[in-house]
Design a protein around this motif. Sequence first.
Motif, PDB file in Angstrom:
ATOM      1  N   ASP A  22       0.784  -1.109   0.170  1.00  9.33           N
ATOM      2  CA  ASP A  22      -0.092   0.227  -0.029  1.00  9.33           C
ATOM      3  C   ASP A  22       0.934   1.323   0.026  1.00  9.33           C
ATOM      4  O   ASP A  22       0.640   2.301  -0.725  1.00  9.33           O
ATOM      5  N   GLN A  23       1.982   1.321   0.768  1.00  2.22           N
ATOM      6  CA  GLN A  23       2.664   2.437   0.942  1.00  2.22           C
ATOM      7  C   GLN A  23       3.484   2.669  -0.199  1.00  2.22           C
ATOM      8  O   GLN A  23       3.704   3.716  -0.678  1.00  2.22           O
ATOM      9  N   LEU A  24       4.195   1.767  -0.798  1.00  6.42           N
ATOM     10  CA  LEU A  24       4.626   1.687  -1.958  1.00  6.42           C
ATOM     11  C   LEU A  24       3.892   2.116  -3.261  1.00  6.42           C
ATOM     12  O   LEU A  24       4.415   3.247  -3.858  1.00  6.42           O
ATOM     13  N   LEU A  25       2.661   1.882  -3.223  1.00  8.78           N
ATOM     14  CA  LEU A  25       1.819   2.372  -4.398  1.00  8.78           C
ATOM     15  C   LEU A  25       1.529   3.732  -3.856  1.00  8.78           C
ATOM     16  O   LEU A  25       1.300   4.699  -4.853  1.00  8.78           O
ATOM     17  N   ARG A  26       1.206   4.325  -2.712  1.00 10.16           N
ATOM     18  CA  ARG A  26       1.150   5.575  -2.518  1.00 10.16           C
ATOM     19  C   ARG A  26       1.990   6.368  -2.675  1.00 10.16           C
ATOM     20  O   ARG A  26       1.786   7.470  -3.353  1.00 10.16           O
TER      21      ARG A  26
ATOM     22  N   ASN B 228      -0.667  -8.947  -7.651  1.00  5.81           N
ATOM     23  CA  ASN B 228       0.323  -8.427  -8.577  1.00  5.81           C
ATOM     24  C   ASN B 228      -0.030  -6.869  -8.804  1.00  5.81           C
ATOM     25  O   ASN B 228      -1.013  -6.663  -9.095  1.00  5.81           O
ATOM     26  N   CYS B 229       0.977  -5.891  -8.816  1.00  4.26           N
ATOM     27  CA  CYS B 229       0.759  -4.816  -9.035  1.00  4.26           C
ATOM     28  C   CYS B 229       2.071  -4.229  -9.772  1.00  4.26           C
ATOM     29  O   CYS B 229       3.003  -4.937  -9.563  1.00  4.26           O
TER      30      CYS B 229
ATOM     31  N   THR C 139      -7.154  -0.890   1.462  1.00  6.96           N
ATOM     32  CA  THR C 139      -6.097  -1.914   1.721  1.00  6.96           C
ATOM     33  C   THR C 139      -6.053  -2.556   0.323  1.00  6.96           C
ATOM     34  O   THR C 139      -6.827  -3.416   0.145  1.00  6.96           O
ATOM     35  N   VAL C 140      -4.977  -2.224  -0.250  1.00  9.19           N
ATOM     36  CA  VAL C 140      -4.779  -2.779  -1.850  1.00  9.19           C
ATOM     37  C   VAL C 140      -4.864  -4.518  -1.788  1.00  9.19           C
ATOM     38  O   VAL C 140      -5.741  -4.962  -2.417  1.00  9.19           O
TER      39      VAL C 140
ATOM     40  N   GLU D 257      -3.957  -1.380 -11.641  1.00  7.12           N
ATOM     41  CA  GLU D 257      -4.630  -1.513 -13.112  1.00  7.12           C
ATOM     42  C   GLU D 257      -3.826  -2.648 -14.017  1.00  7.12           C
ATOM     43  O   GLU D 257      -2.683  -2.675 -13.843  1.00  7.12           O
ATOM     44  N   ARG D 258      -4.537  -3.007 -14.936  1.00  8.42           N
ATOM     45  CA  ARG D 258      -3.932  -3.767 -16.033  1.00  8.42           C
ATOM     46  C   ARG D 258      -4.125  -2.767 -17.235  1.00  8.42           C
ATOM     47  O   ARG D 258      -5.322  -2.575 -17.403  1.00  8.42           O
ATOM     48  N   VAL D 259      -3.535  -2.260 -17.901  1.00 12.99           N
ATOM     49  CA  VAL D 259      -3.339  -1.335 -19.050  1.00 12.99           C
ATOM     50  C   VAL D 259      -3.014  -2.051 -20.366  1.00 12.99           C
ATOM     51  O   VAL D 259      -1.759  -2.688 -20.440  1.00 12.99           O
ATOM     52  N   GLN D 260      -3.758  -1.707 -21.162  1.00 15.36           N
ATOM     53  CA  GLN D 260      -3.467  -2.281 -22.789  1.00 15.36           C
ATOM     54  C   GLN D 260      -2.190  -1.642 -23.068  1.00 15.36           C
ATOM     55  O   GLN D 260      -2.179  -0.239 -23.045  1.00 15.36           O
ATOM     56  N   VAL D 261      -1.301  -2.282 -23.963  1.00 11.12           N
ATOM     57  CA  VAL D 261       0.048  -1.605 -24.478  1.00 11.12           C
ATOM     58  C   VAL D 261       0.261  -1.865 -25.771  1.00 11.12           C
ATOM     59  O   VAL D 261      -0.417  -3.055 -26.500  1.00 11.12           O
ATOM     60  N   THR D 262       0.818  -1.362 -26.607  1.00 13.88           N
ATOM     61  CA  THR D 262       0.830  -1.679 -28.273  1.00 13.88           C
ATOM     62  C   THR D 262       2.310  -2.560 -28.298  1.00 13.88           C
ATOM     63  O   THR D 262       2.325  -3.277 -29.180  1.00 13.88           O
ATOM     64  N   GLN D 263       2.973  -2.533 -27.324  1.00 10.01           N
ATOM     65  CA  GLN D 263       4.163  -3.493 -27.060  1.00 10.01           C
ATOM     66  C   GLN D 263       4.708  -3.695 -25.886  1.00 10.01           C
ATOM     67  O   GLN D 263       4.574  -2.865 -25.191  1.00 10.01           O
TER      68      GLN D 263
END
Length: 316
Positions: free
Chosen positions: A24-28, A61-62, A42-43, A267-273
Amino acid sequence: MSNKQIRNIAIIAHVDHGKTTMVDQLLRQSGTFAEHEKVVDTVMDNNAIERERGITILAKNCAVSWKGTHINIVDTPGHADFGGEVERALSMVDGVVLLIDAQEGPMPQTRFVTKKALALGLRPILVVNKVDKPGARPQYVVDAAFDLFDKLGATDEQLDFPVVYASGINGWSSMEEGGQGEQWGPDMSALFDTILAHVPPHEGEADAPLQLQISAIDFSTFVGRIGVGRVNAGTVKPGMEVLVMEGPDGASHKGRINQVLTFQGLERVQVTQAGPGDIVLINGIADISIGVTVTDPLQPAPLPMLKVDEPTLTMN
Ligand code: GDP
C-alpha cells in the motif's frame, strides 16, 4: 523501440509481518499515483473474487514507478502449501524483498519461500519492518536472517544482503539502524532506491525472437483465458501470430495474441508492445496453460516447462 527500465521483485513475508501495508505504502508513494490520488482500500486484501477462484498469484500483482523505472511486484504465497505456485511466481522476478517483523524476527513461514528464492539464485533485500514497535530489536533480526540464509545454503553474494529498516505503516525507511521518528528517512525512498540498485534489470534482446513463458493463468468472461508471464526475450505485440510450446520436446500449436496488457499500479493497462523483462498479460489464445513458452513460429525458442507440482507439506 521503447527502452523501458524495469525491475521485477517478489515480496516475501510471514503472515502479519506487514506485506499488505508495505505494498500500500509503495503504491501511495510511487510515481504511479498523482499526489491527490489515494489508494482507497487496503490494496492487497481487496480481492475477494480472485480469492474465491483460488487464483492467489494474480490477485495481488501490481506495479509501481520510481525515478522512471517500472517495478513489477509479484505476489508470492507465504506458505509451503503453495509449493508450485511459489516457484512459478519466483520465475518471473529478478530479486526478492524479504520483510521481517523487527520484534518477532524470522518465522517458519518465511523459511520455505526464502529457501526457494535462494535456490533460484535470487539475491534478497532484507527489510526489517515495524521498527517503530517498542520491542523492536533490529540487530537481532539482521543476525537471525543471516543465520537463516546461511543454513539454507546461501552463496557469499546472497549473504552480503542489503538491509533497509522500515515502518511500513508510517511510510518511512532508512539504510541506517537506530533512532526513531524524525531520524528516520522521511519516506520509502531508501527502499525504492535499494530495489533499483540491487535488483538486476532483466537481460534480454528486444529484437530477438519472442520468448514469453506463462507463469500464471487468469480468466475473464469477456476475453477468456489470460496468460501472465515475463517476456524473457523479444517483443510481444497485440495481433501477433505465435507458437505455443510445451517445452523443447513437448507439443506445440499456433495461436494469435489478441491484447497485451501490463501492470500499472493496481490497473492492467493495454499496451501496443512490451519488451524483455516486462511482466505481461496476454489474451486470445484459448487454451493457454501454465508453463508453456509463447514464441516466434519462425524461430521458436522454447524454455523448459515450468513445474506445476502438487501442494507440498515439506516445511524446510
Ligand atoms: P501481512 O499479513 O503481512 O500482509 O500484514 P499486514 O500489512 O496486514 O499487517 C499486519 C498488522 O501489522 C496490521 O495490524 C498492521 O496494521 C500492522 N503493521 C503493518 N506495518 C506496521 C508497521 O510498520 N509498524 C507497526 N507497528 N505495525 C504495522
